[in-house]
Motif scaffolding. Structure first.
Motif, PDB file in Angstrom:
ATOM      1  N   GLN A  76       0.979  -1.115  -0.013  1.00  0.00           N
ATOM      2  CA  GLN A  76      -0.154   0.013  -0.106  1.00  0.00           C
ATOM      3  C   GLN A  76       0.776   1.339   0.160  1.00  0.00           C
ATOM      4  N   GLN A  77       2.004   1.282   0.804  1.00  0.00           N
ATOM      5  CA  GLN A  77       2.842   2.223   0.734  1.00  0.00           C
ATOM      6  C   GLN A  77       3.505   2.344  -0.666  1.00  0.00           C
ATOM      7  N   LYS A  79       2.240   1.609  -3.529  1.00  0.00           N
ATOM      8  CA  LYS A  79       1.148   1.842  -4.417  1.00  0.00           C
ATOM      9  C   LYS A  79       1.368   3.618  -4.285  1.00  0.00           C
ATOM     10  N   VAL A  91      -2.627  -2.637  -5.384  1.00  0.00           N
ATOM     11  CA  VAL A  91      -1.634  -3.417  -4.774  1.00  0.00           C
ATOM     12  C   VAL A  91      -1.438  -4.708  -5.785  1.00  0.00           C
TER      13      VAL A  91
END
Length: 399
Positions: A76-77, A79, A91
């Motif tokens: 997620q980071q 992304k 993701v």
């Protein structure tokens, strides 16, 4: 027992890395080494990792098996990071790998059958050649800065009974040359790949280490502007935290169309199941704790060392020696007079002046480039860099 007859034919294509051998010189205090293109351990955010370890290890999750795609929080980071680079994705378009080197191995395994053609620059990253070699390709030279016709590559591949599978580039502060592809060259590469109907492998290991000049859009972001959908893109983007956080954790990633990620997840499951969960969670925590400030510190520190090396080269190198002017990364590329062999020069430099570098021929898939050399400034203190360039200049002047 004679093991040779039992080994697969691909073992003939696996060669020892000249760079890995040269890294052994770093343990000799009298040698000034410009050989290893590795980050300075003084810059590792060790205190941040210590705090992250204390927090992460309060739970059992980092010590358990996990999914092959990679830690969801880290993806997620990534992304969000890719969105900042102009690459909106999900993701599901991201796979965590054990360093970008594993990403290159997976790409070779996924795309290359024996005899298939891979387009690579000359010179190119030695580690990529090592990763691809195991899958027995043929190489053709990729000239991204010229007007090379795609038809030439197609004809050469067909004459060899194969087809072009991908073009591999390090577009930002390339290893080994330190050079960067301009936006026009990146667009032209996409045009050529479209004509050839092949993939593009964008190795972005050094993209974050820009010291001056305007940032150039990634190849994947440029293609996304054309297609509007990452799942219709032919570019695979390979990233790494080895140069910005800590190489020992071996955390890299691939961003690509979901059908390609799905196939590499299968490779991951058969290879190592998943990258170490603990390492991924540590990186995720450190990214959330002042990473932009850490990155600025890295850029300032490495820029100083680059400037020292470039100034020393200008001051001490004899006529006939030329070098690149990198805007970032870790490397300066030397082009020596045609009659000077880099490997012979290294032997003489070690014996006479205790100075090490990487001869350039190993970075050329076709065996050319004997009169070239790679210098890394990442691990040298300013005084050591000046002294090392002076030593190398003395050897060059003598020959």
């Amino acid at each position: 027992m004679e093991f040779e007859r039992l080994l697969a034919s691909r073992h003939h294509f696996m060669k020892a890395s000249e760079i890995r051998e040269l890294l052994k010189l770093l343990d000799q205090p009298e040698v000034i080494s410009f050989a290893g293109g590795i980050p300075d351990p003084e810059f590792f955010p060790r205190e941040a990792f210590q705090r992250a370890s204390a927090e992460v290890l309060t739970q059992a999750e980092p010590l358990q098996y996990s999914i092959s795609e990679g830690d969801l929080g880290l993806r997620q980071q990534l992304k969000a990071h890719m969105a900042d680079l102009g690459v909106p994705c999900g993701v599901e378009n991201i796979l965590i790998t054990s360093g970008s080197q594993q990403a290159l191995d997976y790409i070779g395994k996924l795309f290359l059958s024996p005899g298939d053609t891979a387009l690579v620059e000359s010179p190119t990253y030695l580690g990529a050649l090592a990763a691809f070699n195991a899958y027995e390709p043929r190489y053709d030279r990729l000239q991204v800065q010229g007007n090379q016709s795609p038809e030439v590559s197609t004809a050469a591949a067909q004459a060899a009974g194969s087809c072009v599978k991908f073009a591999y580039v390090v577009p930002d502060f390339s290893n080994p040359t330190g050079e960067t592809l301009g936006c026009g060259a990146r667009e032209a590469l996409l045009d050529r790949a479209t004509t050839l109907d092949c993939a593009v492998i964008e190795d972005a290991a050094y993209q974050a280490l820009r010291y001056e000049g305007e940032a150039i859009p990634s190849i994947l972001s440029l293609e996304l502007k054309r297609t509007g959908d990452i799942n219709r893109c032919r570019t695979l983007y390979c990233g790494s935290f080895s140069k910005t956080l800590a190489p020992g954790l071996r955390v890299g990633w691939i961003v690509a169309a979901k059908p390609l990620i799905d196939q590499m997840v299968l490779i991951k499951q058969a290879s190592d199941l998943h990258s170490p969960t603990l390492n991924q969670m540590l990186v995720s925590h450190v990214l959330s704790e002042g990473f932009p400030a850490h990155l600025e510190y890295l850029r300032k520190s490495y820029r100083e060392r680059r400037d020292v090396m470039l100034n020393a080269l200008t001051s001490y190198m004899p006529d006939g020696v030329h070098w690149s002017q990198p805007e970032g990364g870790m490397f300066v590329w030397l082009t020596l007079p045609p009659h000077i062999d880099g490997a012979a020069l290294l032997k003489r430099a070690l014996e006479q002046e205790k100075i090490a570098f990487v001869p350039g021929q190993a970075f050329h898939a076709d065996g050319s480039g004997a009169n070239t050399a790679r210098l890394s400034f990442s691990c040298g203190k300013p005084d050591s860099i000046r002294e090392g360039v002076q030593r190398l200049a003395r050897v060059l002047t003598a020959v």
